[in-house]
Design a protein around this motif. Structure first.
Motif, short mmCIF file in Angstrom:
data_model
loop_
_atom_site.label_atom_id
_atom_site.label_comp_id
_atom_site.label_asym_id
_atom_site.label_seq_id
_atom_site.Cartn_x
_atom_site.Cartn_y
_atom_site.Cartn_z
N GLN A 189 0.82 -1.20 0.00
CA GLN A 189 0.00 0.00 0.00
C GLN A 189 0.86 1.26 0.00
O GLN A 189 0.54 2.25 -0.68
N ALA A 190 1.96 1.22 0.74
CA ALA A 190 2.86 2.37 0.76
C ALA A 190 3.49 2.59 -0.61
O ALA A 190 3.60 3.73 -1.09
N ALA A 191 3.89 1.51 -1.26
CA ALA A 191 4.48 1.63 -2.59
C ALA A 191 3.48 2.21 -3.58
O ALA A 191 3.83 3.05 -4.42
N ALA A 192 2.23 1.76 -3.47
CA ALA A 192 1.19 2.27 -4.38
C ALA A 192 0.98 3.76 -4.18
O ALA A 192 0.84 4.52 -5.16
N ARG A 193 0.97 4.21 -2.93
CA ARG A 193 0.80 5.66 -2.67
C ARG A 193 1.96 6.45 -3.27
O ARG A 193 1.75 7.50 -3.89
N LEU A 194 3.16 5.96 -3.10
CA LEU A 194 4.33 6.68 -3.62
C LEU A 194 4.32 6.70 -5.15
O LEU A 194 4.69 7.73 -5.77
N VAL A 195 3.93 5.61 -5.77
CA VAL A 195 3.88 5.57 -7.23
C VAL A 195 2.87 6.58 -7.75
O VAL A 195 3.15 7.33 -8.71
N ARG A 196 1.71 6.62 -7.13
CA ARG A 196 0.65 7.52 -7.62
C ARG A 196 1.05 8.99 -7.47
O ARG A 196 0.60 9.84 -8.25
N GLU A 197 1.88 9.31 -6.47
CA GLU A 197 2.30 10.69 -6.28
C GLU A 197 3.14 11.18 -7.46
O GLU A 197 3.06 12.35 -7.84
N ILE A 198 3.95 10.29 -8.03
CA ILE A 198 4.84 10.72 -9.11
C ILE A 198 4.38 10.19 -10.48
O ILE A 198 4.94 10.58 -11.51
#
Length: 715
Positions: A189-198
């Protein structure tokens, strides 16, 4: 005729050769059906044309429709033909080759040229992330923003190069599958949030959402497949929904899932991998529905269409559900040669060819049928659309099973002479046979292979086919069912009215349903019951939310709870039902007894003294949008002997000669209570039933034609 707005339910199922339609009048239970050739270049085009034709025929507009349910082969075809998105995979560092190493097993130990399917994501698009969760769910290393930024930058740079080179393939699709994420999804979930930010436009599939169960290879394969087909599925479904809106249909579009339940476009778009067996699942649901109507709780459903033939075991009016599936096999009938998919689906065994399967002489000089098919374009030779190689349908025409002038109600005449010439040129002359003998050879090869595969499948599950009725459907099923039943020693075959489009009818009667699961492997004796209750409650809440979103009132949602268990040290699990209410220490004995009972039924013994391990907890939430009742008619007290609408020469195995002058009956003219004595041919628009010599068929109140092979036995 009164206000008919919202009174009808429409279903359509796109198959490899034909697209089937069924329209149900909710107030009377009457069903109208339709069938037309699939348009492979644009399946939606043929579907919309068929919907328009069916509505015009009964004098309706889209406003009359309460629900529209769709079964599709889009996802299966995209995986087989490799026409999905250009997806990428983020996984735990060191595990980028999971899709290649798989289970490190050979599915055929004697094949020196063994091939496995190519991964849907090439190695250069499988990137590792330095994170780690252990098998107990403890987070050992968290995801670092700089690592995610680095891998996303690499993917976006590559995509930019592809676009500059003129590529039009989807690129913004990403699967994230970290080790043991089924126990703890925080890093995913953390990886998904970071990906969506950039990378905000990216489409992301998380393994903890798609398949939160053990078995790393299967979980990764399933998540990657979901990411691979998600962009094209989302576009297709939204485009189709918009087109239906233009037709005046104001409500939601629903999709048939592989598990036999239906879901909204939104849910299907999020989990498109669950649509892989969409259409065939509808057939199994329809078979169970009609089996229950005529008092048969245990059935073998036999679905043979234009491309394939499949069977499904139905017990207690419910199709068997499996959580293991393969798609895009390198070798069609070899288990282990395909991409493993981990989600609930109606268990269906592909047992043979379809009407469009091509017959030829193999390198040993033997007659072989399939697996390649003429499909919808060009189709069998008798279709007159350019096909040149003989098919199963061509053989049926030559043997007199199909009437060239009555195919699809006369809308699509068949060329019998062309079928004869193709069989003569490609098979009869090289084999030194007559055309009729070669045609019968095609029929018999198909029937023998299907019966053999069905027998093995059932025996492996401890089932005796002689104890089950056979329910036959699909465009080609009713033509071949008598031959299959004879070899399986079954004496009772059920042919529903509209058998040629039963998969579409099954969509009409299917409930809204969705399963959520999570793996928490524990030895049964050591379970922390409060923790399990919290887990099951979370799954129930997820299930209720999805079903309520589909339009089912909260008070009508039904919850079923199961756990997959095994003896410690074993690999495969058996699913057993959980007791109602909160689980506690008393539940231990109930679950253990249920597991021992299910294990004994499968294997004939129980491993005493071996601890039981529970692996995966599952919750199925379901509920109907509205009750469905199919029209029932009382049998006539003294039905008149049916009047044949004509006669034609038909080859019957029992007679051993070409041809026997055989009466042909109009299926729609057979009232409940009518008896049809074999030999006979019973024709309806979408399929043809063969009643062999010595058999007797009776029409019941639901217009099922029930054929018993032993004269004098009650129908």
């Amino acid at each position: 005729m009164g206000d008919r707005r919202g009174r009808y339910r429409l279903a359509f199922d796109i198959g490899g050769t034909f697209t089937d339609f069924a329209l149900l009048d909710m107030s009377t239970g009457a069903i109208e059906v339709h069938k037309l050739m699939t348009t492979p270049d644009d399946p939606a085009r043929g579907s919309l044309a068929g919907i328009g034709a069916l509505l015009d025929r009964v004098g309706l507009t889209g406003e009359a429709l309460q629900n529209v349910i769709h079964g599709t082969t889009l996802v299966t075809n995209a995986l087989i033909e490799r026409k999905g998105a250009k997806a990428a995979l983020l996984t735990t560092a060191g595990f980028r080759d999971t899709l290649v190493t798989g289970e490190e097993a050979r599915y055929d130990i004697y094949d020196l040229t063994l091939r496995f399917p190519e991964p849907l994501v090439p190695r250069y698009r499988r990137l590792g992330v330095d994170e780690r969760v252990d098998h107990r769910g403890r987070a050992l290393r968290s995801v670092r923003p700089e690592d995610i930024a680095q891998v996303v930058a690499a993917l976006r740079e590559e995509d930019a190069r592809d676009r500059a080179a003129g590529s039009t393939t989807d690129t913004a699709s990403l699967a994230i599958c970290f080790l043991h994420a089924y126990r703890n999804a925080e890093n995913e979930q953390a990886a998904a949030r970071l990906v969506r930010e950039i990378w905000p436009e990216v489409d992301i599939s998380l393994s903890s959402d798609v398949a939160p169960e053990i078995r790393e290879y299967e979980r990764t394969s399933t998540t990657v497949a979901n990411a691979y087909v998600r962009p094209i599925t989302d576009r297709y479904l939204r485009s189709l929904a918009d087109a239906l809106w233009d037709l005046g249909y104001p409500e939601r579009l629903y999709l048939m899932l592989s598990s036999g339940g239906i879901a909204t476009v939104e849910t299907a778009s999020e989990f498109p991998v669950r649509l892989i067996e969409s259409g065939p699942a509808g057939g199994a649901i329809g078979a169970a529905f009609y089996g229950k109507a005529c008092g048969e709780t245990d059935l073998i459903s036999f679905d043979m269409g234009g491309t394939t033939a499949k069977i499904s075991l139905i017990q207690d009016n419910r199709p068997t559900i499996s959580h293991e599936l393969e798609v895009a096999r390198v070798h069609r009938f070899k288990k282990g040669s395909g991409l493993p998919i981990q989600f609930p689906s109606v268990e269906m065994l592909e047992i043979g060819a379809g009407g469009g399967s091509i017959a030829r002489i193999d390198e040993l000089g033997l007659l072989k049928v399939g697996p390649d098919s003429a499909g919808a374009d060009p189709g069998p030779v008798c279709y007159g659309k350019g096909g040149s190689e003989p098919t199963v349908t061509d053989a049926a025409v030559v043997l007199g099973y199909l009437a060239p002038e009555n195919f699809l109600g006369g809308e699509m005449p068949l060329d019998r002479d062309a079928a004869r010439r193709a069989i003569e040129e490609h098979l009869a002359e090289p084999l030194g046979l007559t055309v009729e003998a070669a045609a019968w050879g095609i029929y018999q090869v198909v029937v023998e292979s299907m019966a053999s595969a069905a027998k093995i499948h059932l025996v492996e599950r401890g089932r005796d086919p002689r104890q089950y009725a056979l329910l036959a459907f699909g465009g080609a099923g009713p033509i071949h069912a008598a031959g299959v039943a004879r070899l399986l020693k079954q004496d009772r075959i059920i042919y529903p009215l509209g058998a040629g489009v039963l998969s579409a009818i099954g969509l009409l009667v299917a409930p809204v349903s969705f399963e959520f699961s999570r793996s928490e492997p524990k030895v049964l004796d050591t379970i922390d019951w409060p923790s399990v209750n919290r887990l099951v409650a979370e799954l129930e809440e997820q299930g209720r939310g999805v079903v309520a979103e589909a339009g089912v009132p909260a008070g009508e949602i039904v919850i079923e709870r199961h756990v997959a268990a095994r003896f410690a040290g074993q690999i495969n699990e058996i699913s057993v039902e959980l007791p109602e209410g909160a689980l506690d220490g008393d539940s231990h004995g109930t679950i253990l007894a249920a597991f021992h009972k299910a294990y004994f039924e499968l294997y004939g013994h129980v491993l005493e003294g071996i601890p039981v391990e529970v692996v995966t907890w599952r919750v199925v939430a379901s509920g109907r949008l509205s009750e469905v009742t199919v029209e029932h008619r009382a049998a006539e007290e003294n039905p008149a002997r049916p009047q044949a609408r004509g006669h034609r020469g038909v080859y019957w195995f029992e007679s051993g000669k070409y041809y026997v002058d055989t009466p042909v009956y109009d299926r729609y003219a057979l009232a409940p209570g009518t008896r049809v004595e074999g030999p006979a041919v019973v024709e309806e628009r979408e399929s043809t039933v063969l009643v062999p010599p010595g058999a007797v068929g009776t029409v019941d109140g639901y217009r099922n034609l029930i054929v018993v092979s032993s004269p004098g036995k009650e129908n």
